[in-house]
Write an enzyme that holds these catalytic residues in place. Structure first.
Site, mmCIF file in Angstrom:
data_model
loop_
_atom_site.group_PDB
_atom_site.id
_atom_site.type_symbol
_atom_site.label_atom_id
_atom_site.label_comp_id
_atom_site.label_asym_id
_atom_site.label_seq_id
_atom_site.Cartn_x
_atom_site.Cartn_y
_atom_site.Cartn_z
ATOM 1 C CE LYS A 1 -4.359 0.559 2.404
ATOM 2 N NZ LYS A 1 -4.930 0.411 3.744
ATOM 3 N NE ARG B 1 -20.828 14.199 2.909
ATOM 4 C CZ ARG B 1 -21.332 15.106 2.058
ATOM 5 N NH1 ARG B 1 -22.554 14.973 1.603
ATOM 6 N NH2 ARG B 1 -20.602 16.141 1.668
ATOM 7 C CB ALA C 1 -37.800 5.247 1.377
ATOM 8 C CB CYS D 1 -19.173 4.454 8.528
ATOM 9 S SG CYS D 1 -17.573 4.728 7.753
#
Ligand code: UGA
Length: 443
Positions: free
Chosen positions: A36, A156, A257, A265
């Site tokens: 990584k 987010r 909805a 998370c």
């Protein structure tokens, strides 16, 4: 400008490191995964996040960021260490697995020979910050000169860069008043705009993060419970959400909805919060989160039930699925409702064909009984039923007319309630929304 280290190069760590470097700070980022680190040092971000590769490459070119696997390098190059490791759900229980935090702190402590600041950003059960602070003071050569601030992160996926550079708020859980100015200097750009600053204690700062995610999850399950009701009585849950959302005390956001929430998370955070509340003897007061989780998971079964109602039986039927990621603008398939539904259908004997603009490589690594199709047009070939499960813009821009020729049945279930009904029904499609009239959900 500060000398910063970032520990852990997942979503949070890479984004934080690249954003801090873009603000002019000198950043060293550590991961224990050598592959990584090599890829990041070459400017390759190992996940899909709009804008992040460009930001990372700019920071590498300006020399403001470097990557390492060496704790000694990290301790030598920085005075402020941001702790950004993952806290996934434990494999054995609903609680959070804190092993990455513990291992990072144990590696770092003996190397802290000078006064320094550790800044916790990972999402943790309340009480963890106090434990970290005590451990560092007891086990670092610099002892009481090692300070800890708890600074939860609210970014987010899909908006990670924007959320890091322009957060809705900055929360600092502190023990020493003097540490505030170190962080307000680092975050000066955001704070000079309209980002509010909340300075508080460790426990409150830790709780702010889990409370925010629990509230968002509750909003989604709340509206999804009403989607069931709407299907039952022929009401329109989207109009309901619009109408209650006009009340500024409620707000419209996170009231869409559909098939519910997933990702790395919200699901694990509500479980970890319940587990922590139970440890503290407060389980009955957090019972509602069990319900939030159950309503959320039931949405996946509900879509499978709708597919069965539509097709009679799913065994041997071809089902085309639009979307694998847990949400658009991400290739994250952790706890993805779309992937879960695909697997339930495959388990029921359906031939599942799946498209996603970026998440298919992740799907392929799992060796699942699903046919991953790269070309969005081809996913429809021979489909007895189409399911729209991740709301990528690309799917809203499809031409239902041209797709019609490819499918066996012009039937689509919109698990995200956002396809244009007029467009699809004018092309002869039967569209089923979740909790909206005109749909077939309440057959
Ligand atoms: C969430 C929080 O929104 C962030 O503030 C937080 O920092 C982050 O968790 C974290 O703890 O690190 P994220 O997991 O990226 O961010 O995703 P969200 O945008 O919150 O969406 C979560 C899920 O809810 C998605 O599956 C999405 O499709 C679903 N959702 C969202 C709905 O089903 N309905 C809605 O109205 C909104």
């Amino acid at each position: 400008m500060a000398r910063i280290s970032v520990i852990g190069t997942g979503y949070l760590g890479v984004t934080h490191a690249a954003c801090m470097a873009s603000l002019g700070h000198d950043v060293v980022a550590l991961d224990v995964d050598e592959a990584k680190v090599t890829s990041l040092a070459a400017g390759i971000v190992p996940f899909h996040e709009p804008g992040l590769p460009e930001l990372l490459q700019e920071s590498l070119a300006s020399g403001k960021i470097n990557f390492t696997t060496s704790w000694a390098d990290l301790a030598a190059q920085a005075d402020v260490h941001f702790l950004c490791v993952g806290t996934p759900q434990s494999p054995e229980s609903p609680a959070a697995d804190l092993s990455q935090i513990q291992s990072a702190i144990r590696s770092l402590a003996p190397l802290l020979t000078k006064p320094c600041l550790i800044v916790g950003k990972s999402t943790v059960p309340v009480g963890t910050a106090q434990w970290i602070s005590d451990y560092l003071v007891a086990n670092s050569p610099a002892g009481n000169d090692v300070h800890l601030v708890w600074n939860p992160e609210f970014l987010r996926e899909g908006f990670a860069v924007q959320d890091t550079l322009h957060p809705d708020r900055i929360v600092l859980g502190i023990k020493n008043e003097a540490d505030v100015s170190t962080l307000t200097d680092i975050y000066a750009t955001a704070l000079s705009g309209d980002t509010p600053l909340v300075v508080t204690d460790y426990a409150t700062a830790e709780l702010v993060k889990v409370a925010a995610n629990a509230f968002l999850a509750t909003k989604i399950s709340f509206i999804n419970a009403f989607a069931y009701l709407a299907d039952e009585v022929g009401a329109d849950v989207s109009t309901l959400a619009d109408a209650i959302g006009h009340d500024t005390r409620i707000g419209r956001r996170f009231l869409n909805a559909g098939i519910g929430f997933g990702g790395g998370c919200l699901p694990k955070d509500i479980r970890a919060l319940r587990a922590r509340a139970t440890e503290l003897g407060l389980s009955e007061h957090f019972e509602f989160l069990k319900n939030v989780d159950e309503v959320n998971k039931s949405r996946r079964d509900y879509v499978v039930e709708l597919a069965i109602r539509n097709l009679g039986s799913i065994a041997g039927k071809t089902i085309a699925i639009l979307g694998a990621a847990f949400k658009p603008d991400s290739d994250d398939i952790r706890d993805s409702p779309a992937l879960d539904i695909a697997l339930l259908l495959a388990k029921g004997g359906a031939n599942v064909r799946m498209h996603d603009p970026v998440a298919l490589p992740q799907v392929l690594t799992r060796n699942l009984p699903i046919l991953a199709i790269e070309n969005v047009e081809e996913v429809f070939d021979g489909a007895d039923l189409v399911l729209h499960l991740t709301e990528w813009k690309l799917y809203r821009e499809l031409d239902p007319q041209s797709i019609s020729k490819r499918v066996a049945n012009k039937v689509i279930i919109d698990g995200r309630n956002c396809l244009d009904l007029a467009l699809w029904s004018n092309a002869g499609w039967q569209v089923t929304y979740l909790g909206k009239p005109g749909s077939q959900a309440a057959l």
